[in-house]
Design a protein around this motif. Structure first.
Motif, PDB file in Angstrom:
ATOM      1  N   ILE A  45      46.115  23.796  34.858  1.00 33.28           N
ATOM      2  CA  ILE A  45      44.796  23.593  35.477  1.00 33.28           C
ATOM      3  C   ILE A  45      44.361  24.857  36.214  1.00 33.28           C
ATOM      4  CG2 ILE A  45      43.541  22.326  37.284  1.00 33.28           C
ATOM      5  CD1 ILE A  45      45.338  19.864  36.530  1.00 33.28           C
ATOM      6  N   ALA A  46      45.268  25.446  36.972  1.00 34.67           N
ATOM      7  CA  ALA A  46      44.950  26.668  37.723  1.00 34.67           C
ATOM      8  C   ALA A  46      44.588  27.805  36.768  1.00 34.67           C
ATOM      9  CB  ALA A  46      46.121  27.069  38.607  1.00 34.67           C
ATOM     10  N   ASP A  47      45.383  27.979  35.708  1.00 32.29           N
ATOM     11  CA  ASP A  47      45.108  29.042  34.731  1.00 32.29           C
ATOM     12  C   ASP A  47      43.750  28.853  34.075  1.00 32.29           C
ATOM     13  OD1 ASP A  47      47.542  30.254  35.247  1.00 32.29           O
ATOM     14  OD2 ASP A  47      48.568  29.276  33.565  1.00 32.29           O
ATOM     15  N   ARG A  48      43.459  27.612  33.662  1.00 27.79           N
ATOM     16  CA  ARG A  48      42.192  27.322  32.993  1.00 27.79           C
ATOM     17  C   ARG A  48      41.020  27.549  33.957  1.00 27.79           C
ATOM     18  NH1 ARG A  48      43.825  22.872  30.668  1.00 27.79           N
ATOM     19  NH2 ARG A  48      43.035  21.475  32.262  1.00 27.79           N
ATOM     20  N   THR A  49      41.181  27.139  35.211  1.00 23.19           N
ATOM     21  CA  THR A  49      40.123  27.321  36.207  1.00 23.19           C
ATOM     22  C   THR A  49      39.830  28.795  36.425  1.00 23.19           C
ATOM     23  OG1 THR A  49      40.781  25.265  37.309  1.00 23.19           O
ATOM     24  CG2 THR A  49      39.442  26.811  38.595  1.00 23.19           C
ATOM     25  N   ILE A  50      40.877  29.580  36.591  1.00 23.95           N
ATOM     26  CA  ILE A  50      40.683  31.020  36.807  1.00 23.95           C
ATOM     27  C   ILE A  50      40.096  31.670  35.560  1.00 23.95           C
ATOM     28  CG2 ILE A  50      41.885  33.217  37.156  1.00 23.95           C
ATOM     29  CD1 ILE A  50      43.483  31.824  39.359  1.00 23.95           C
ATOM     30  N   GLN A  51      40.573  31.275  34.398  1.00 25.04           N
ATOM     31  CA  GLN A  51      40.057  31.847  33.142  1.00 25.04           C
ATOM     32  C   GLN A  51      38.554  31.580  33.016  1.00 25.04           C
ATOM     33  OE1 GLN A  51      42.041  30.310  29.695  1.00 25.04           O
ATOM     34  NE2 GLN A  51      40.849  31.529  28.260  1.00 25.04           N
ATOM     35  N   GLU A  52      38.107  30.365  33.379  1.00 23.50           N
ATOM     36  CA  GLU A  52      36.692  30.016  33.264  1.00 23.50           C
ATOM     37  C   GLU A  52      35.839  30.688  34.329  1.00 23.50           C
ATOM     38  OE1 GLU A  52      36.259  25.753  33.114  1.00 23.50           O
ATOM     39  OE2 GLU A  52      37.662  25.600  31.441  1.00 23.50           O
ATOM     40  N   ALA A  53      36.386  30.884  35.515  1.00 19.76           N
ATOM     41  CA  ALA A  53      35.591  31.403  36.633  1.00 19.76           C
ATOM     42  C   ALA A  53      35.642  32.918  36.789  1.00 19.76           C
ATOM     43  CB  ALA A  53      36.067  30.752  37.934  1.00 19.76           C
ATOM     44  N   ASP A  54      36.747  33.519  36.387  1.00 21.48           N
ATOM     45  CA  ASP A  54      37.006  34.938  36.650  1.00 21.48           C
ATOM     46  C   ASP A  54      36.231  35.849  35.700  1.00 21.48           C
ATOM     47  OD1 ASP A  54      38.119  37.310  37.526  1.00 21.48           O
ATOM     48  OD2 ASP A  54      40.007  37.025  36.446  1.00 21.48           O
ATOM     49  N   ASP A  73      35.045  38.973  36.247  1.00 22.64           N
ATOM     50  CA  ASP A  73      35.421  40.390  36.239  1.00 22.64           C
ATOM     51  C   ASP A  73      36.876  40.606  35.809  1.00 22.64           C
ATOM     52  OD1 ASP A  73      36.836  39.591  38.476  1.00 22.64           O
ATOM     53  OD2 ASP A  73      35.689  40.829  39.891  1.00 22.64           O
ATOM     54  N   GLU A  74      37.538  39.520  35.434  1.00 23.00           N
ATOM     55  CA  GLU A  74      38.898  39.550  34.897  1.00 23.00           C
ATOM     56  C   GLU A  74      39.909  40.264  35.795  1.00 23.00           C
ATOM     57  OE1 GLU A  74      38.739  40.896  30.837  1.00 23.00           O
ATOM     58  OE2 GLU A  74      37.298  39.347  30.275  1.00 23.00           O
ATOM     59  N   PHE A  87      33.950  35.088  45.744  1.00 22.15           N
ATOM     60  CA  PHE A  87      32.948  34.133  46.224  1.00 22.15           C
ATOM     61  C   PHE A  87      31.786  34.029  45.234  1.00 22.15           C
ATOM     62  CE2 PHE A  87      29.142  33.083  48.841  1.00 22.15           C
ATOM     63  CZ  PHE A  87      29.473  31.758  49.073  1.00 22.15           C
ATOM     64  N   SER A  88      31.321  35.144  44.710  1.00 23.35           N
ATOM     65  CA  SER A  88      30.191  35.084  43.767  1.00 23.35           C
ATOM     66  C   SER A  88      30.588  34.321  42.497  1.00 23.35           C
ATOM     67  CB  SER A  88      29.663  36.482  43.443  1.00 23.35           C
ATOM     68  OG  SER A  88      30.650  37.266  42.839  1.00 23.35           O
ATOM     69  N   GLU A  89      31.820  34.472  42.050  1.00 18.22           N
ATOM     70  CA  GLU A  89      32.290  33.716  40.883  1.00 18.22           C
ATOM     71  C   GLU A  89      32.401  32.229  41.220  1.00 18.22           C
ATOM     72  OE1 GLU A  89      34.965  37.284  38.814  1.00 18.22           O
ATOM     73  OE2 GLU A  89      35.873  35.987  40.334  1.00 18.22           O
ATOM     74  N   PHE A  90      32.841  31.926  42.429  1.00 13.91           N
ATOM     75  CA  PHE A  90      32.950  30.551  42.911  1.00 13.91           C
ATOM     76  C   PHE A  90      31.561  29.896  42.909  1.00 13.91           C
ATOM     77  CE2 PHE A  90      33.279  27.532  46.558  1.00 13.91           C
ATOM     78  CZ  PHE A  90      34.416  26.825  46.205  1.00 13.91           C
TER      79      PHE A  90
END
Length: 193
Positions: free
Chosen positions: A153-162, A164-165, A171-174
């Motif tokens: 879940i954490a990996d998928r969340t970061i992959q979808e939101a991040d 600038d990789e 905060f802007s991605e959030f």
């Protein structure tokens, strides 16, 4: 001993709190009554222990994170003004009355999002790392989900939101991820009317 009368709010203080937080006079006086009932030390401040006696926070998986939000860095007490400032983030947005002050109201969408972001940003570096996301997820779900599932879940969340990789959520991605979420309603508590 019980010198409560000396700690009563003055009208000037109520007016200042009204301007700063958007709460009405009656809401402020009712919340002051609640604040003083929680103030077991009768010193005009609340400690973390005072907050932990609130049943809704005691059972909330993020209760400790929410309690921490009331305290300024390095402080272990919060006065009524600080208490009201934090509660103002949860005041429903008033559609008919626009804020006429120069500053953005504490209960604006962007301030609500910033408050939520800070609940996740455990190390206060303005980024939500995978580890921080895992810690908060663990607080929220307890042992009901395996570490492997939480990691996924954490990996998928970061992959979808991040965007600038960089491996974390800024905060802007959030804000971007939550652009379609009705934060104004989800982060509102119906206060005393």
């Amino acid at each position: 001993m019980g010198s409560r009368a000396s700690t009563l709010l003055r009208d000037e203080e109520i007016e200042e709190i009204k301007k700063e937080t958007g709460f009405s006079h009656s809401q402020i006086t009712r919340l002051y009554s609640r604040f003083t009932s929680l103030d077991k030390g009768e010193n005009g401040t609340l400690s973390r222990e005072d907050f932990q006696r609130i049943p809704e926070l005691a059972i909330n998986p993020l209760g400790d994170r929410i309690i921490n939000a009331f305290f300024v860095e390095g402080e272990d007490q919060v006065n009524f003004r600080g208490f009201m400032r934090t509660l103002a983030h949860f005041r429903p947005i008033d559609d008919n009355g626009k804020d006429t002050s120069n500053s953005e109201p504490l209960n604006s969408r962007s301030n609500k999002l910033l408050f939520a972001f800070r609940l996740y940003d455990l190390d206060k570096d303005d980024r939500i790392s995978r580890d921080e996301l895992l810690q908060v997820l663990r607080m929220m779900v307890g042992v009901n989900i395996s570490d492997e599932q939480l990691g996924s879940i954490a990996d998928r969340t970061i992959q979808e939101a991040d965007q600038d990789e960089d491996g974390a959520i800024s905060f802007s991605e959030f804000v971007k991820v939550l652009e379609k979420v009705d934060v104004e309603q989800k982060m509102s508590i119906r206060f005393l009317h």
